[in-house]
Design a protein around this motif. Structure first.
Motif, PDB file in Angstrom:
ATOM      1  N   ASN A 123     -37.442 -12.979  50.767  1.00  0.00           N
ATOM      2  CA  ASN A 123     -37.228 -11.900  49.814  1.00  0.00           C
ATOM      3  C   ASN A 123     -35.825 -11.291  49.856  1.00  0.00           C
ATOM      4  O   ASN A 123     -34.964 -11.739  49.135  1.00  0.00           O
ATOM      5  N   GLN A 124     -35.573 -10.297  50.672  1.00  0.00           N
ATOM      6  CA  GLN A 124     -34.268  -9.612  50.681  1.00  0.00           C
ATOM      7  C   GLN A 124     -33.392 -10.018  51.871  1.00  0.00           C
ATOM      8  O   GLN A 124     -32.405  -9.360  52.159  1.00  0.00           O
ATOM      9  N   ASP A 170     -30.857 -12.101  52.623  1.00  0.00           N
ATOM     10  CA  ASP A 170     -29.921 -12.962  51.895  1.00  0.00           C
ATOM     11  C   ASP A 170     -29.424 -14.155  52.697  1.00  0.00           C
ATOM     12  O   ASP A 170     -29.318 -15.265  52.172  1.00  0.00           O
ATOM     13  N   ILE A 214     -32.209 -16.701  52.828  1.00  0.00           N
ATOM     14  CA  ILE A 214     -32.405 -17.281  51.503  1.00  0.00           C
ATOM     15  C   ILE A 214     -31.326 -18.335  51.245  1.00  0.00           C
ATOM     16  O   ILE A 214     -31.616 -19.435  50.784  1.00  0.00           O
ATOM     17  N   ARG A 237     -35.265 -13.691  41.866  1.00  0.00           N
ATOM     18  CA  ARG A 237     -35.848 -12.379  42.168  1.00  0.00           C
ATOM     19  C   ARG A 237     -34.887 -11.548  43.017  1.00  0.00           C
ATOM     20  O   ARG A 237     -35.025 -10.342  43.100  1.00  0.00           O
ATOM     21  N   ASN A 238     -33.947 -12.220  43.669  1.00  0.00           N
ATOM     22  CA  ASN A 238     -32.930 -11.546  44.474  1.00  0.00           C
ATOM     23  C   ASN A 238     -31.591 -11.783  43.780  1.00  0.00           C
ATOM     24  O   ASN A 238     -30.950 -12.816  43.972  1.00  0.00           O
ATOM     25  N   GLU A 239     -31.186 -10.830  42.957  1.00  0.00           N
ATOM     26  CA  GLU A 239     -29.985 -11.006  42.130  1.00  0.00           C
ATOM     27  C   GLU A 239     -28.737 -11.283  42.955  1.00  0.00           C
ATOM     28  O   GLU A 239     -27.938 -12.159  42.620  1.00  0.00           O
ATOM     29  N   LYS A 240     -28.558 -10.558  44.036  1.00  0.00           N
ATOM     30  CA  LYS A 240     -27.354 -10.727  44.855  1.00  0.00           C
ATOM     31  C   LYS A 240     -27.252 -12.152  45.405  1.00  0.00           C
ATOM     32  O   LYS A 240     -26.215 -12.812  45.278  1.00  0.00           O
ATOM     33  N   ALA A 241     -28.327 -12.631  46.005  1.00  0.00           N
ATOM     34  CA  ALA A 241     -28.321 -13.991  46.567  1.00  0.00           C
ATOM     35  C   ALA A 241     -28.206 -15.033  45.459  1.00  0.00           C
ATOM     36  O   ALA A 241     -27.463 -16.011  45.592  1.00  0.00           O
TER      37      ALA A 241
END
Length: 141
Positions: A67-68, A70, A73, A96-100
């Protein structure tokens, strides 16, 4: 034992050897209980490392589990790319994780996936999806 992860793990351990769908189901149990079981991520990582040949479902589950996180991920997504297992499912879960996702895909591809627009084979590096069949069903022009 009322812990769904432990119950599923007992069943998985009885299988000799477990099939990929069983491993992926175990990862789904971990994902679904991540907020109620402090060991869910650790168990999921242990299961992931036992899988002889992960598929795109495996990678999508692990990205969702992280999930968060990064850095994790990114590591899982890079493995997925190296194994040629990037599918539409993997892309949707990653986004679902815009930054990554923007870091790994770039803004344009991220925006395309988020808008649920068709991602064509030509939008992805060929080696990212070499080993899966579902993405090859999309237009290749």
């Amino acid at each position: 034992n009322n812990d769904p992860i432990q119950r599923a793990l007992l069943i998985l351990r009885r299988m000799k050897p477990p099939e990929l769908i069983c491993y992926n189901t175990m990862l789904a149990v971990c994902q679904n209980n991540i907020h109620t079981n402090n060991n869910a991520i650790t168990i999921a990582e242990q299961i992931y490392h036992e899988i002889p040949q992960p598929d795109f479902n495996t990678y999508a589950r692990m990205i969702a589990i992280y999930n968060q996180m990064d850095d994790k991920i990114e590591s899982i997504f890079r493995q997925c790319c190296e194994e040629g297992q990037v599918s539409i499912l993997v892309l949707n879960v990653l986004c679902r994780n815009e930054k990554a996702a923007t870091k790994l895909l770039g803004q344009k591809l991220y925006d395309t996936v988020k808008a649920r627009e068709v991602v064509l084979h030509k939008h992805l590096p060929k080696e990212w999806c070499d080993r899966i069949y579902s993405i090859h069903k999309y237009e290749k022009t």
